[in-house]
Design an enzyme around this catalytic site. Structure first.
Site, PDB file in Angstrom:
ATOM      1  N   SER A 126       0.818  -1.216   0.000  1.00 14.12           N
ATOM      2  CA  SER A 126       0.000   0.000   0.000  1.00 14.12           C
ATOM      3  C   SER A 126       0.851   1.265   0.000  1.00 14.12           C
ATOM      4  CB  SER A 126      -0.922   0.015   1.224  1.00 14.12           C
ATOM      5  OG  SER A 126      -1.779  -1.105   1.204  1.00 14.12           O
TER       6      SER A 126
ATOM      7  N   GLU B 205       4.605  -0.708  14.714  1.00 10.76           N
ATOM      8  CA  GLU B 205       5.119   0.596  14.297  1.00 10.76           C
ATOM      9  C   GLU B 205       6.075   1.204  15.319  1.00 10.76           C
ATOM     10  OE1 GLU B 205       1.919  -0.255  14.516  1.00 10.76           O
ATOM     11  OE2 GLU B 205       1.329  -0.443  12.412  1.00 10.76           O
TER      12      GLU B 205
ATOM     13  N   PHE C  15      -0.818   5.660  11.814  1.00 12.17           N
ATOM     14  CA  PHE C  15      -0.026   4.718  12.629  1.00 12.17           C
ATOM     15  C   PHE C  15       1.402   5.227  12.829  1.00 12.17           C
ATOM     16  CE2 PHE C  15      -3.023   1.920  10.105  1.00 12.17           C
ATOM     17  CZ  PHE C  15      -4.035   2.031  11.044  1.00 12.17           C
TER      18      PHE C  15
ATOM     19  N   ARG D 100      -3.408   8.471  -0.599  1.00 10.40           N
ATOM     20  CA  ARG D 100      -3.746   7.216  -1.253  1.00 10.40           C
ATOM     21  C   ARG D 100      -4.199   7.387  -2.699  1.00 10.40           C
ATOM     22  NH1 ARG D 100      -8.888   4.533  -1.585  1.00 10.40           N
ATOM     23  NH2 ARG D 100      -8.579   2.370  -2.200  1.00 10.40           N
TER      24      ARG D 100
END
Lengths: 311, 277
Positions: free
Chosen positions: A33, A54, A79, A163
């Protein structure tokens, strides 16, 4: 033409890896992603998937950077900056390490996944940390530029990407510099300061305003920190009123930074276009931008309000 | 391999005593700090710096050096004492601990003091740094080893186990974690506050090689560190049973001495104890 900033990131990172052997990339199970997968396939020895962890990713990044590596650590914006905030603060920024926190899926245009995955606070969180630089590119080409630029910028940097595919703003990125905003349009009636995907919306807003005989200056403030004080104050002096536009909370981001600057240096009306202290929700990106008022029309309206507040 | 004999052990015991004396003196002069967990780890740290690790105080940036990360950053006075004793900076600087402008910050700052490998203090993060350093050494083809010291209370931080998992996944045979298992944390015994036992089982379950030893027995520590060198395909954890405040009669096993400085009278008494050995 439309390009997702994360796609530009993946490609640029891979090219950076070809040129510089000290580039090491970390991801937290989102490489397909965030597009770090391009680097991972090309340089498997220099890519480490840290799993869905993370906090540790940021500490590992610190250790690699303390050993001379230039580390690009990627995951989704919420995150990276939320889950691992204190690791970035204490292990990366305090130690002035060469870690580039490159987050994708920032803002509400994450879309259907909804609020848990939509970060509207990350610019604020990163901006407040000493030693940290914050870069929010507007499009694919300027993202590719930013990846190279932050490699050469010693110390920690937060790079914010999105995105969806977004319109290309730049034909050439040859003149871009960290910390220096770009004047994309010149006008004396109002100054529109935008970052990220709101830059192309700001340009559309300026065109809409021009039809009404209102001339707007449009600045791409791609570096939120250090803020380009000179250009912003120059625009404030020239136009006497400002609008900020960002895919982020109106608290603490670009709007916050510009308001802080003008309040102390050259007070002018500043109308902030952004997410109005709300969480996001599911929906397609365009619907969400309409719903939260992140559109050219909203910016044009804000410009007229800002102009009406001039002293 | 160098021989571990009685002479070596006695030399390191004497060094550890010096470190302890210095820790108490520094914290006493500073008027604040964390003596308890510095004293409990003094033997482990003495073994690392005066036997195990490869370093050159004249070249603190030497790429091939071994690294020590103090993940339990509040034991900073111990780190400063051992770095001064090893020649990284003049011992006179130790008296500036915690003062405004001093490179000897309350918790270690790698940008202010040579020999400090990691800026730590927020618990749980140092072991992640150590994983990164071990990965970097492997990437560069260096045979550097990485040693990280954690408190047992620190193991309550969730990210410790993220790092433990990663170290095992990446088969970091160049990484050794030392757990200062003194059994006490600020609010009381771990068994009352938040149990982390059985520590060894947890590390083993994550794929680490482990040894459980007396953390004040120099010979046992040295032999265990030797054993760790033989394990090449996975990380190694030393769970060292220790006594908080070790070496200072009135601090030993007392939870109150986690983060409290001795008064001038207490300092004098403690120094007398050390000098009478």
């Amino acid at each position: 033409m439309q390009v997702a900033t994360r796609d530009a990131y993946g490609q640029a990172l891979k090219e950076l890896g070809e040129q510089y052997p000290d580039v090491v990339v970390l991801d937290a199970d989102l490489s397909k992603s965030t597009k770090t997968v391009d680097f991972a396939r090309a340089f498997p020895d220099r890519f480490f998937d840290m799993g869905i962890a993370e906090q540790n990713m940021m500490a590992v990044a610190a250790g690699l950077a303390a050993s001379g590596k230039v580390v690009f650590a990627s995951t989704f914006a919420i995150f990276a900056t939320g889950r691992a905030y204190e690791q970035i603060r204490n292990s990366v920024a305090y130690a002035q390490l060469n870690v580039k926190v490159c987050a994708t899926h920032a803002g509400i245009t994450v879309g259907e996944d909804g609020s848990s995955h939509q970060s509207v606070e990350d610019i604020a969180l990163m901006r407040v940390i000493p030693n940290m630089k914050v870069v929010v590119p507007a499009d694919g080409p300027s993202t590719a530029w930013a990846v190279r630029a932050i490699y050469h910028q010693p110390g920690p940097v937060y790079l914010r990407m999105g995105r969806p595919k977004v319109p290309v703003v730049y034909d050439s990125v040859a003149d871009l510099k960290i910390g220096q905003s770009v004047k994309l349009r010149d006008g004396g009636d109002v100054g529109i300061l935008a970052c990220g995907i709101m830059v192309s919306e700001a340009l559309q807003a300026a065109a809409m305003l021009a039809e009404k005989g209102i001339e707007a200056t449009v600045l791409d403030v791609h570096t939120i920190k250090p803020l380009d004080r000179e250009s912003i104050l120059e625009t404030a002096r020239k136009t006497g009123c400002l609008v900020t536009a960002e895919e982020h909370s109106i608290i603490g981001g670009l709007g916050g930074a510009v308001s802080e600057l003008t309040a102390s240096e050259y007070p002018v009306p500043v109308v902030r276009v952004g997410v109005r202290d709300l969480f996001g929700q599911s929906g397609n990106p365009r619907e969400l931008m309409e719903y939260y008022g992140l559109t050219a029309q909203e910016i044009a309206n804000a410009a007229q309000i800002s102009m009406s507040q001039k002293g | 391999m160098r021989e571990i004999n009685q002479q070596v052990i006695e030399k390191i015991e004497s060094k550890a005593r010096r470190l302890r004396r210095e820790v108490i003196r520094m914290v006493g002069i500073a008027g604040s700090g964390h003596p308890g967990g510095a004293l409990s780890a003094a033997d482990l740290v003495a073994c690392l710096y005066f036997w195990e690790m490869r370093y050159d105080p004249k070249r603190p940036d030497w790429p091939d050096r071994d690294r020590f990360v103090l993940s339990k950053g509040h034991a900073a006075p111990l780190l400063y004492a051992v770095l001064a004793e090893s020649g990284f900076f003049p011992p006179e600087m130790l008296g500036t601990l915690r003062r405004l402008g001093s490179p000897l910050q309350g918790h270690p700052d790698m940008r202010k003091l040579p020999g400090v490998e990691a800026s730590t203090g927020s618990l749980g993060q140092g072991i992640g740094w150590a994983v990164g350093m071990a990965l970097a050494a492997r990437l560069d083809g260096r045979d550097s080893r990485v040693y990280v010291l954690l408190g047992d209370g620190e193991l309550e931080e969730g990210m410790v186990w993220e790092a433990v998992m990663a170290a095992s996944h990446y088969r970091l045979g160049n990484l050794v974690a030392l757990i200062d298992n003194n059994g006490l944390q600020i609010d009381g015994p771990l068994s009352d506050v938040m149990s982390v036992e059985p520590i060894g089982d947890k590390f083993r379950a994550f794929g680490w090689e482990t040894r459980e030893i007396d953390g004040h027995e120099i010979g046992a520590i040295l032999h265990t560190l030797n054993e760790a060198r033989q394990v090449k395909d996975r990380p190694f954890a030393v769970i060292a049973r220790t006594v908080k405040g070790k070496g200072c009669s009135f601090m030993e096993g007392q939870v109150d001495w986690h983060g409290k400085a001795p008064t001038p009278e207490e300092l004098e008494r403690a120094l007398r104890e050390f000098d009478s050995v």
